[in-house]
Motif scaffolding. Sequence first.
Motif, PDB file in Angstrom:
ATOM      1  N   GLU A 286       0.706  -1.204   0.028  1.00  0.00           N
ATOM      2  CA  GLU A 286      -0.092   0.068  -0.255  1.00  0.00           C
ATOM      3  C   GLU A 286       0.985   1.126  -0.057  1.00  0.00           C
ATOM      4  O   GLU A 286       0.326   2.363  -0.463  1.00  0.00           O
ATOM      5  CB  GLU A 286      -0.811  -0.009   1.200  1.00  0.00           C
ATOM      6  N   ILE A 287       2.087   1.309   0.504  1.00  0.00           N
ATOM      7  CA  ILE A 287       2.955   2.338   0.593  1.00  0.00           C
ATOM      8  C   ILE A 287       4.109   2.450  -0.401  1.00  0.00           C
ATOM      9  O   ILE A 287       5.020   3.308  -0.329  1.00  0.00           O
ATOM     10  CB  ILE A 287       3.246   2.788   2.010  1.00  0.00           C
TER      11      ILE A 287
ATOM     12  N   HIS B 230      11.120  14.603   6.420  1.00  0.00           N
ATOM     13  CA  HIS B 230      10.519  15.389   7.703  1.00  0.00           C
ATOM     14  C   HIS B 230      11.140  16.928   7.793  1.00  0.00           C
ATOM     15  O   HIS B 230      10.314  17.903   8.014  1.00  0.00           O
ATOM     16  CB  HIS B 230      10.950  14.836   8.944  1.00  0.00           C
TER      17      HIS B 230
ATOM     18  N   MET C 261       4.816   5.103  -2.818  1.00  0.00           N
ATOM     19  CA  MET C 261       5.444   6.742  -2.101  1.00  0.00           C
ATOM     20  C   MET C 261       6.782   6.408  -1.555  1.00  0.00           C
ATOM     21  O   MET C 261       7.551   7.173  -1.680  1.00  0.00           O
ATOM     22  CB  MET C 261       4.371   6.706  -0.650  1.00  0.00           C
TER      23      MET C 261
ATOM     24  N   VAL D 293       4.848  12.825   7.314  1.00  0.00           N
ATOM     25  CA  VAL D 293       5.494  12.362   8.583  1.00  0.00           C
ATOM     26  C   VAL D 293       5.691  11.030   8.771  1.00  0.00           C
ATOM     27  O   VAL D 293       6.774  10.277   8.997  1.00  0.00           O
ATOM     28  CB  VAL D 293       4.459  12.811   9.718  1.00  0.00           C
ATOM     29  N   LEU D 294       4.455  10.075   8.317  1.00  0.00           N
ATOM     30  CA  LEU D 294       4.651   8.692   8.601  1.00  0.00           C
ATOM     31  C   LEU D 294       5.647   7.886   7.564  1.00  0.00           C
ATOM     32  O   LEU D 294       6.112   6.965   8.005  1.00  0.00           O
ATOM     33  CB  LEU D 294       3.280   8.246   8.380  1.00  0.00           C
ATOM     34  N   LEU D 295       5.610   8.583   6.330  1.00  0.00           N
ATOM     35  CA  LEU D 295       6.354   7.882   5.312  1.00  0.00           C
ATOM     36  C   LEU D 295       7.999   8.020   5.712  1.00  0.00           C
ATOM     37  O   LEU D 295       8.746   7.079   5.534  1.00  0.00           O
ATOM     38  CB  LEU D 295       5.988   8.699   4.026  1.00  0.00           C
TER      39      LEU D 295
ATOM     40  N   ASP E 107       8.929   8.074   8.813  1.00  0.00           N
ATOM     41  CA  ASP E 107       9.042   7.174   9.733  1.00  0.00           C
ATOM     42  C   ASP E 107       9.316   5.750   9.284  1.00  0.00           C
ATOM     43  O   ASP E 107      10.030   4.952   9.783  1.00  0.00           O
ATOM     44  CB  ASP E 107       7.742   6.958  10.535  1.00  0.00           C
ATOM     45  N   ALA E 108       8.213   5.531   8.326  1.00  0.00           N
ATOM     46  CA  ALA E 108       8.579   4.027   7.352  1.00  0.00           C
ATOM     47  C   ALA E 108      10.196   3.900   7.023  1.00  0.00           C
ATOM     48  O   ALA E 108      10.660   2.749   7.125  1.00  0.00           O
ATOM     49  CB  ALA E 108       7.579   3.934   6.433  1.00  0.00           C
TER      50      ALA E 108
ATOM     51  N   ARG F 189       8.156  23.633   4.855  1.00  0.00           N
ATOM     52  CA  ARG F 189       7.257  23.909   3.989  1.00  0.00           C
ATOM     53  C   ARG F 189       7.834  24.141   2.631  1.00  0.00           C
ATOM     54  O   ARG F 189       7.638  25.119   1.740  1.00  0.00           O
ATOM     55  CB  ARG F 189       6.222  25.076   4.305  1.00  0.00           C
TER      56      ARG F 189
ATOM     57  N   MET G  72       8.861  20.609   7.839  1.00  0.00           N
ATOM     58  CA  MET G  72       9.095  21.881   8.826  1.00  0.00           C
ATOM     59  C   MET G  72       9.300  23.074   7.906  1.00  0.00           C
ATOM     60  O   MET G  72       8.900  24.239   8.187  1.00  0.00           O
ATOM     61  CB  MET G  72      10.567  21.778   9.423  1.00  0.00           C
TER      62      MET G  72
ATOM     63  N   PHE H 133      12.964   5.358   7.843  1.00  0.00           N
ATOM     64  CA  PHE H 133      13.451   5.315   9.183  1.00  0.00           C
ATOM     65  C   PHE H 133      13.643   3.833   9.711  1.00  0.00           C
ATOM     66  O   PHE H 133      14.614   3.293   9.782  1.00  0.00           O
ATOM     67  CB  PHE H 133      13.121   6.057  10.385  1.00  0.00           C
TER      68      PHE H 133
ATOM     69  N   PHE I  91       2.303  14.054  -1.223  1.00  0.00           N
ATOM     70  CA  PHE I  91       1.406  13.366  -0.451  1.00  0.00           C
ATOM     71  C   PHE I  91       0.804  14.095   0.733  1.00  0.00           C
ATOM     72  O   PHE I  91      -0.035  13.592   1.413  1.00  0.00           O
ATOM     73  CB  PHE I  91       1.981  12.136   0.299  1.00  0.00           C
TER      74      PHE I  91
ATOM     75  N   ASP J 141       0.814  15.228   6.426  1.00  0.00           N
ATOM     76  CA  ASP J 141       0.356  14.025   7.441  1.00  0.00           C
ATOM     77  C   ASP J 141       1.102  12.842   6.929  1.00  0.00           C
ATOM     78  O   ASP J 141       1.778  12.025   7.752  1.00  0.00           O
ATOM     79  CB  ASP J 141      -1.253  13.959   7.577  1.00  0.00           C
ATOM     80  N   ALA J 142       0.714  12.406   5.541  1.00  0.00           N
ATOM     81  CA  ALA J 142       1.474  11.266   5.264  1.00  0.00           C
ATOM     82  C   ALA J 142       2.721  11.467   5.270  1.00  0.00           C
ATOM     83  O   ALA J 142       3.604  10.392   5.348  1.00  0.00           O
ATOM     84  CB  ALA J 142       0.890  11.162   3.575  1.00  0.00           C
TER      85      ALA J 142
END
Lengths: 319, 319
Positions: free
Chosen positions: A18-19, A71, A22, A97-99, A101-102, A77, A75, A104, A91, A94-95
């Motif tokens: 699913e990711i 990330h 991305m 931030v998580l991307l 993380d994935a 922009r 910050m 990392f 994306f 919000d996405a």
Amino acid sequence: MVALDRFMRGQVDRFEPEIREMAAYCLDTTGKRLRPTLVFVSGWQGDGVVSDDLVRAAGVVEMVHLATLVHDDIMDRADLRRNRRTASREFGPDAAVLLGDALFSQALHIAALFPTPEVCRLVAESTRRVCSGEIMQTLRRRDINISLAEYRRMIDLKTAELFRVSCFLGARLSGHAADFAAAADRFGHHLGIAYQIYDDLVDFVGEEKHIGKTLGTDLATGKLTLPLMLLLERVPAAERAGIITALRGGQPMPLAASQQRMKDLGIAQEVVRAIDDELAAATGALAPHRALAPVPLMLQLGEMLRGQVAALQTAAATA
Amino acid sequence: MVALDRFMRGQVDRFEPEIREMAAYCLDTTGKRLRPTLVFVSGWQGDGVVSDDLVRAAGVVEMVHLATLVHDDIMDRADLRRNRRTASREFGPDAAVLLGDALFSQALHIAALFPTPEVCRLVAESTRRVCSGEIMQTLRRRDINISLAEYRRMIDLKTAELFRVSCFLGARLSGHAADFAAAADRFGHHLGIAYQIYDDLVDFVGEEKHIGKTLGTDLATGKLTLPLMLLLERVPAAERAGIITALRGGQPMPLAASQQRMKDLGIAQEVVRAIDDELAAATGALAPHRALAPVPLMLQLGEMLRGQVAALQTAAATA
């Protein structure tokens, strides 16, 4: 680098379906791959000799770096990086931030595939230090009371840390003695500081089409870097007060105006001197190991950065 | 848990001085510590026997979880968690992104302190899967076409994954045979699914003062969870269209109205049946291992969740 390309492409399939698309977007960059280069060069064992360990370590540090960029661009922009939309823009923040993380997590997962936990230990600690540096920078935006020591501490954490660990891992994983690994570590540290100061200078005096990212970002986001710190130090008191009020109010002086003032006051030359000092320390760390295969290439990297700095200086002077 | 408290407090000093206070804020929570409980219970070896390995593993999974909460609260724009300001609210969303990263990194650094890289490998992979689940959820907000299978996949990744790995690590690090570790893994998976469905139900029918977080968050942020999915399935077509338009426009129906409709249509009972099925699968996985010390406690955890679900159902029925 071909092996690294293959490795990075292979990593895409390791992400959940699913990711995957991305993740591929973030991994498939035309980035400079400085950190992988540091791994390969510090672990150099001769033409055509590329161990799987080095490729994997290079993949780890690059993926950590790409995650921090994802990330960072949230910050800042920032819309554009290397002539392409940032993940945050593509994306949504919000996405992104998580991307990040994935990315990392996957980087540390690869680091944990080495037979001993040492690589993972080093990389995880480095990653934490990089984030700490970024936090300091974020919290101290528009803070004009940052000291030179604090600026150095920030760039040590956010940039030099990963340079350092890249060089250390290269030396270490290619079986070099502990004293060379320690020297490579110091080389990476000073090269990283030099590189970040150079990068901070580019943000003021570079050319956008050449660099592939939006210039003046540091100024716009109120990031106090060496060029701006020196500018504030050198301008007359009244002008200084004006710049500070504008910075604090989130309305920095126009980039062109700051460029002109930096030129008037010879700020670039002073920044370049700081870079030169770091480069000298970097190459100095390698002096006792000149006989080792990686050293000539490492010194060459230092020379390349020196060349880039000189080119930037010439461009700025003739602009 | 006393040992875990000590461990978590000790971790604060491992962060760079500049971010220590912020790390302490995130680590010092009155959270339920479900995942550490799973580690301790699955690795149970008798009263008073707590190995350092279990404490460390418990610290790792809790820190990963706290990091995901820090990032979750940014997405959800949540102000309150367990009666306290979220990190995003306290330090700003930018700093919270990086602070979450630092917590992730430190968690994986601790995971890499085990003598073999297995723990770090598992935890890093789990973390990536948790993030993938979160990404799916974020990207599919206000998407009313989510299937039940997709909902299950999302909660499997974002919640059951870390429950699963907590149980596996507990069993594994306390020296149990591989077949029990595999059973603990399945137990954790189903318990995690059950817990997340319960948590999704709480968001609709819980009591704010009791739960310590803002209710109706899923509805407000357009997160399609089982209660809402069932509500959309059960209401008459015209009402359904109205709810969907409101959801898509970012103006969901008021929480009270959705609560009333859920009550009318017996949605809670249906959700509870789904939870019961998962709890049955969880305890079923342990059936061949009833003689082992951890099993009675693990079954008790299942019972506790069943009790919480029953209490919620009673409260909702009498509200």
